[in-house]
Design an enzyme around this catalytic site. Structure first.
Site, PDB file in Angstrom:
ATOM      1  N   LYS A  32      70.819   1.033  14.964  1.00 42.37           N
ATOM      2  CA  LYS A  32      70.698   2.380  14.392  1.00 42.37           C
ATOM      3  C   LYS A  32      71.478   2.419  13.085  1.00 42.37           C
ATOM      4  O   LYS A  32      72.677   2.094  13.053  1.00 42.37           O
ATOM      5  CB  LYS A  32      71.261   3.372  15.409  1.00 42.37           C
TER       6      LYS A  32
HETATM    7  C1  E4P Z   1      70.040  10.787  17.578  1.00 46.05           C
HETATM    8  O1  E4P Z   1      69.751   9.649  17.907  1.00 46.05           O
HETATM    9  C2  E4P Z   1      71.384  11.377  17.660  1.00 46.05           C
HETATM   10  O2  E4P Z   1      72.171  10.612  18.545  1.00 46.05           O
HETATM   11  C3  E4P Z   1      71.400  12.770  18.197  1.00 46.05           C
HETATM   12  O3  E4P Z   1      70.125  13.264  18.493  1.00 46.05           O
HETATM   13  C4  E4P Z   1      72.302  13.693  17.445  1.00 46.05           C
HETATM   14  O4  E4P Z   1      72.213  14.985  18.000  1.00 46.05           O
HETATM   15  P1  E4P Z   1      73.277  16.140  17.717  1.00 46.05           P
HETATM   16  O5  E4P Z   1      72.863  16.850  16.469  1.00 46.05           O
HETATM   17  O6  E4P Z   1      73.161  17.034  18.920  1.00 46.05           O
HETATM   18  O7  E4P Z   1      74.619  15.485  17.599  1.00 46.05           O
END
Ligand code: E4P
Length: 221
Positions: free
Chosen positions: A85
């Site tokens: 990622k």
């Molecule tokens: C995506 O892969 C992220 O880990 C995640 O969806 C972030 O979400 P948040 O805005 O609730 O932190």
């Protein structure tokens, strides 16, 4: 549309996997920071992979291309199945480009606009994570951005899969599916909320009451 769980918590992940409704897990440094600090990240991630077996996104924390590549190699040394990622910054795109040439899957995260999604796909991303909730939080239309991205994908047939991320409530799941996201990555709490309906609970209560009544009557006869 597939469902991933957006969590690094082993109990949550184990339960979601038992239900058979998820095909992968996304983690990020903030989710990992909530878990037991005595457990090394690689142990948590490897255990998640043992539990779910499908997709697992593991995020780098370097902000320069070489650092991201080094981290990707380190992650892949202990979990070859990991998807790396990478944040949607220019140095990240260069890392995605290099990794895609080596057939290493990447998930470009922190995507908030169609132009960012387009750039990530062209750089060779395998997944593009469009953040819904964080856009809504600042008064923008997260689902609107996701719809634009999905429309561009329909026209140009990009191979990268669209992940609806930063999901905050069950309606985000519905809207993401309608917009054409391939995957929604959903926090455990929202995943559980999405399974509930008051009429299901009331209906089951009534069925169980009636079954018990019938049993009592048959004992009495
Ligand atoms: C995506 O892969 C992220 O880990 C995640 O969806 C972030 O979400 P948040 O805005 O609730 O932190």
């Amino acid at each position: 549309m597939q469902l991933f769980v957006d969590s690094a918590n082993l109990d949550e992940i184990r339960h979601a996997a038992q239900l058979g409704i998820i095909t992968g897990v996304t983690t990020n440094p903030s989710l990992l920071a909530k878990e037991d600090p005595s457990q090394p990240v690689e142990r948590i991630i490897s255990t998640i992979h043992e539990i779910v077996g499908g997709h697992i996104s593991v995020e780098v924390v370097s902000t320069d291309t070489d650092g991201m590549i080094r981290e990707a190699e380190e992650i892949l040394s202990w979990l070859p199945e990991a998807t790396i990622k990478i944040p949607m910054i220019p140095a990240g795109l260069a890392a995605v480009h290099q990794l895609s040439r080596r057939d290493i899957p990447t998930n470009v995260t922190l995507v908030f606009s169609p132009t960012q999604a387009l750039a990530a796909a062209n750089a060779g991303a395998s997944y593009v994570s469009v953040f819904l909730g964080r856009l809504d939080d600042i008064g923008h239309d997260g689902i609107g951005v996701l719809r634009d991205v999905a429309e561009i994908w329909d026209i140009h047939r990009f191979e990268a899969e669209i992940i609806a991320a930063s999901v905050r409530h069950p309606m985000h799941i519905v809207e993401a599916a309608k917009a054409g996201a391939h995957i929604a990555t959903v926090p455990y709490k929202v995943l559980m909320q999405s399974l509930k309906h008051p009429l299901t609970d009331a209906g089951l209560d009534a069925f169980l009451r009636d079954a018990a009544k019938r049993q009592q009557r048959s004992v009495a006869v």
